[in-house]
Design a protein around this motif. Structure first.
Motif, PDB file in Angstrom:
ATOM      1  N   CYS A 437     -17.944  13.721  57.519  1.00  0.00           N
ATOM      2  CA  CYS A 437     -17.785  12.305  57.324  1.00  0.00           C
ATOM      3  C   CYS A 437     -19.052  11.667  57.033  1.00  0.00           C
ATOM      4  O   CYS A 437     -20.140  12.315  57.396  1.00  0.00           O
ATOM      5  N   VAL A 438     -19.058  10.726  56.411  1.00  0.00           N
ATOM      6  CA  VAL A 438     -20.515  10.033  55.867  1.00  0.00           C
ATOM      7  C   VAL A 438     -20.473   8.560  56.458  1.00  0.00           C
ATOM      8  O   VAL A 438     -21.577   8.029  56.387  1.00  0.00           O
ATOM      9  N   SER A 439     -19.312   7.897  56.337  1.00  0.00           N
ATOM     10  CA  SER A 439     -19.575   6.449  56.866  1.00  0.00           C
ATOM     11  C   SER A 439     -17.713   5.984  57.075  1.00  0.00           C
ATOM     12  O   SER A 439     -17.099   7.120  57.318  1.00  0.00           O
ATOM     13  N   ARG A 441     -14.688   2.529  57.299  1.00  0.00           N
ATOM     14  CA  ARG A 441     -14.349   1.279  57.126  1.00  0.00           C
ATOM     15  C   ARG A 441     -13.439   0.749  58.485  1.00  0.00           C
ATOM     16  O   ARG A 441     -12.691   1.374  58.685  1.00  0.00           O
ATOM     17  N   LEU A 446     -17.201  -1.835  55.556  1.00  0.00           N
ATOM     18  CA  LEU A 446     -18.109  -0.579  55.745  1.00  0.00           C
ATOM     19  C   LEU A 446     -19.043  -0.584  56.823  1.00  0.00           C
ATOM     20  O   LEU A 446     -19.753  -1.688  57.036  1.00  0.00           O
ATOM     21  N   PRO A 448     -21.685   2.040  59.561  1.00  0.00           N
ATOM     22  CA  PRO A 448     -22.203   3.542  59.859  1.00  0.00           C
ATOM     23  C   PRO A 448     -21.624   4.308  60.899  1.00  0.00           C
ATOM     24  O   PRO A 448     -20.953   3.624  61.616  1.00  0.00           O
ATOM     25  N   LEU A 449     -22.090   5.341  60.918  1.00  0.00           N
ATOM     26  CA  LEU A 449     -21.243   6.321  61.778  1.00  0.00           C
ATOM     27  C   LEU A 449     -21.482   6.202  63.244  1.00  0.00           C
ATOM     28  O   LEU A 449     -20.492   6.539  64.094  1.00  0.00           O
ATOM     29  N   THR A 451     -21.558   3.332  64.689  1.00  0.00           N
ATOM     30  CA  THR A 451     -20.810   2.266  65.480  1.00  0.00           C
ATOM     31  C   THR A 451     -19.961   2.583  66.353  1.00  0.00           C
ATOM     32  O   THR A 451     -19.089   3.384  66.274  1.00  0.00           O
TER      33      THR A 451
END
Length: 732
Positions: A437-439, A441, A446, A448-449, A451
């Motif tokens: 995983c990179v980010s 929705r 969109l 960041p991880l 969140t």
């Protein structure tokens, strides 16, 4: 629940009294051959424990009989009760697992072995021994849920008879109970067992607080008796008016440990806690649950945001109920739980409902399915854990959680602990998705991880084939599965990188000898591995990469030179190409913190056991001392394509006036560098001396940043720092 008999009831043979009670309860739901098997197990256990006594002075056999009584109250099957009677014979007597298998069959033997502690462990500490035992119990529990049923009953009786032990031992056992066994009972839905374990643990850990709180609750119960009776009467009247029949309205109060936890977490006095009394409404079906909810909301005003529908979205342990908080008479908060009779059975007994209410297959199937789903997650966690202590840490993380419910793009509900992040969600979907995983929705936006997730959100994970877990993720993930998977990946990644670096180091030394690893006779390699007691060539290369062994010493054993033993040492003086360092891609290639080398600096490498190759600047103040250890260094140079962000430290003397630091930060940002840390080492009315740590690409990038800073009128002097300075003040 069964209350232990006092020795005054049967002073001569308390074990016979307990045995009669046990067979009497078991006879109410088991047939005669099964009762005979239980009695045979009792005879075997009594013989095995002959001459053993508990600290209280009673015969030891009374303990396993009491454990079996607790399970008989839960309608445990005959094999489970036999295992409870025999659960200590492997651990505390000469009886072996094989003997139990011969006398009582494989099923009972495996159950007893699953409950027994591990003996003769090679552990460095009592914490490690405890972790090993918990890990073994969980693995056995995954095979058969009756293992944890026996263990919880065993712990419950031990907690009931804790007074005979010394205070330090009481506190240790109570802490273990509150940390591990009570949460496990909660995850399995065994609410009555959990409540008793928590209250007994609380009484053992904090006896004075327990007594004070107990007295306060008794006093409050008397003061509010009339109000509670009025509420109960009003609720019953409304239910009857709505045509609901066969209902139950049960008044209850928070148990003492729950009350204590609430007072601690919210920093409340007892007088400030108004909701330790509550009501439970038990009705016939789900439709009546929602109708009853409407009735009580019409009776008393509901508190906004305090309604929870666990019927539509059950808890992880299968618990279902409607929860609402109302403003009762005199402004008193009042919690009400509404559920069906079947839900109430599961809420009180959890997986024990499988044995208690066998006539209702839905009950048993649902509670067992939830339990096994959790156990499957535990199995995955233990498979990726590095050792028992790490597994126990992950287990505790998994046990202590409140839940949040989010959705996948296809509408599937995912249950996560409160505070979970995008990374936790990714790993809950699949380990491979978490690793890549990179980010994400969230509701199509969109994010960041790191969140944090909230109830009702829809999460879509964005992955990339080049992505891999970052050690920084461990600082904000909260689920045990994510933590275990990240640690497992990083361990394996470090191992593979160490092997790759070890191969490069060995090939470099062999090239100086005019040969390659492929050209060496396999017999030489096998002999070397045997002499070093290593299982494979990869193990040797890993040791080389981690700096635990030195390549040129290994060459002495691999290369047979006719010129004698000094030839290999002499070969170190030949001109050889240095080892190329590509940048920060290898975990086993570390940059020295004393001089902070960056691409473009002249560098030298030193082996540090366990850390691999440590890179220093050639003029580092520590190099002179390290060079004296001729066996520990190696020539290295930067690869022309070296990339990444590297820390560099600069010292600035600035005019002490408003906005100075802002000008400096703006200039650094314009040059595409990042500020990691700012330290103010000296300050007066005119000049401020600041130490700034930057992230730069290479030496040329740093030079450009410093050149730009020199243009500022507020900068009087700027230099690069090549050694650590004492931190006095920090502005991150």
């Amino acid at each position: 629940m069964i209350i232990p008999l006092s020795r005054t009831e049967a002073p001569e043979l308390p074990q016979d009294k307990l045995a009669r009670r046990l067979t009497g309860i078991a006879a109410s739901y088991l047939d005669a051959p099964q009762i005979a098997d239980i009695f045979r197990a009792y005879e075997a256990a009594r013989t095995a424990h002959e001459g053993q006594f508990r600290l209280s002075g009673e015969p030891y056999i009374c303990h396993p009989l009491s454990v079996a009584l607790i399970l008989a109250e839960l309608r445990m099957d005959a094999k489970g009760i036999m295992a409870a009677i025999l659960h200590d014979v492997i651990e505390d007597t000469p009886v072996t697992k094989e003997q139990l298998r011969q006398d009582f069959g494989d099923e009972v033997a495996e159950l007893v072995d699953g409950v027994s502690k591990l003996t003769q462990l090679d552990c460095k500490s009592s914490a490690e021994a405890q972790a090993q035992n918990v890990r073994k119990m969980v693995l056995a529990m995954i095979k058969d849920l009756r293992v944890i049923m026996v263990k919880l009953a065993d712990r419950l009786h031990n907690m009931r008879t804790l007074e005979a032990m010394s205070p330090p031992r009481r506190r240790r056992i109570a802490r273990e109970t509150l940390d591990i066994y009570a949460p496990i009972a909660s995850r399995l839905g065994m609410n009555e067992v959990r409540i008793e374990l928590e209250d007994l643990g609380f009484a053992a850990m904090h006896p004075l607080r327990y007594r004070v709180l107990q007295q306060a609750v008794r006093k409050a119960r008397g003061n509010r008796k009339e109000v509670m009776a009025l509420i109960e009467s009003s609720v019953k009247k409304r239910l009857e008016q709505a045509g609901i029949v066969g209902y139950q309205v049960i008044g209850r109060e928070k148990h003492l440990f729950s009350l204590y936890q609430k007072m601690r977490s919210k920093r409340l006095t007892f007088q400030q806690v108004h909701d330790f009394f509550a009501f439970r409404i038990v009705v016939g079906n789900v439709d009546e649950c929602y109708r009853s909810l409407g009735m009580v909301h019409n009776l008393y005003k509901p508190v906004p945001g305090r309604f929870k529908d666990y019927i539509a979205v059950p808890k992880g342990n299968g618990y279902q109920s409607l929860h609402t908080v109302l403003i009762g008479p005199h402004g008193m908060p009042l919690e009400i739980q509404i559920r069906t009779r079947a839900m109430n059975q599961v809420a009180e007994s959890g997986i024990a409902a499988h044995w208690l209410y066998k006539s209702d297959s839905e009950l048993g199937d649902r509670s067992q399915a939830r339990a096994y789903e959790w156990l499957r997650n535990l199995l995955e966690i233990q498979q990726t854990a590095g050792d028992s202590l790490e597994f126990l840490d992950n287990l505790k993380v998994d046990l202590f959680q409140q839940e949040v419910y989010v959705f996948t793009p296809r509408g599937k509900i995912i249950k996560l602990p409160r505070g979970a992040t995008v990374v936790d969600f990714a790993y809950s979907v699949h380990t491979d998705i978490g690793n890549a995983c990179v980010s994400a929705r969230i509701d199509r936006a969109l994010v960041p991880l790191q969140t944090t997730l909230e109830n009702g959100q829809t999460i879509e994970i964005v992955t990339a084939p080049w992505a891999r877990p970052n050690p920084m993720w461990l600082s904000y993930v909260v689920t045990a599965k994510a933590r275990a998977a990240i640690r497992s990946y990083l361990r394996n990644f470090k191992k593979q990188e160490a092997i790759a670096l070890g191969r490069r180091l060995l090939e470099k030394e062999l090239a100086a000898q005019g040969t390659t690893l492929e050209d060496l006779p396999g017999e030489n390699i096998n002999q070397l591995l045997t002499s070093l007691d290593l299982p494979s060539l990869d193990a040797l290369l890993e040791d080389l990469g981690l700096g635990n062994r030195l390549p040129f010493l290994i060459i002495k054993h691999l290369v047979q030179d006719e010129a004698g033993p000094d030839t290999t040492q002499g070969s170190r003086k030949r001109t050889r190409s240095p080892l190329v360092i590509k940048g920060t891609e290898n975990m086993v290639v570390n940059l020295g913190k004393c001089c902070r080398p960056i691409p473009g600096d002249p560098i030298i490498g030193f082996f540090n056991p366990g850390k691999g190759l440590v890179i220093h600047q050639s003029d580092c103040k520590n190099v002179t001392e390290l060079r004296m250890k001729q066996m520990n260094w190696v020539d290295v140079e930067w690869d022309k394509q070296a990339s990444g962000d590297f820390p560099a430290v600069i010292r600035l003397e600035l005019l002490n006036q408003p906005g100075t630091l802002a000008q400096v930060a703006a200039s650094i940002s314009r040059m595409s560098a990042n500020i990691e840390n700012v330290q103010i080492t000296n300050q007066d009315n005119q000049i401020s001396t600041d130490i700034i740590t930057l992230s730069v690409r290479d030496r040329a990038h740093l030079a450009n940043v410093m050149r730009e800073l020199r243009k500022l009128s507020v900068v009087t002097r700027i230099t690069r720092v090549k050694s650590e300075t004492k931190k006095t003040r920090r502005h991150d």
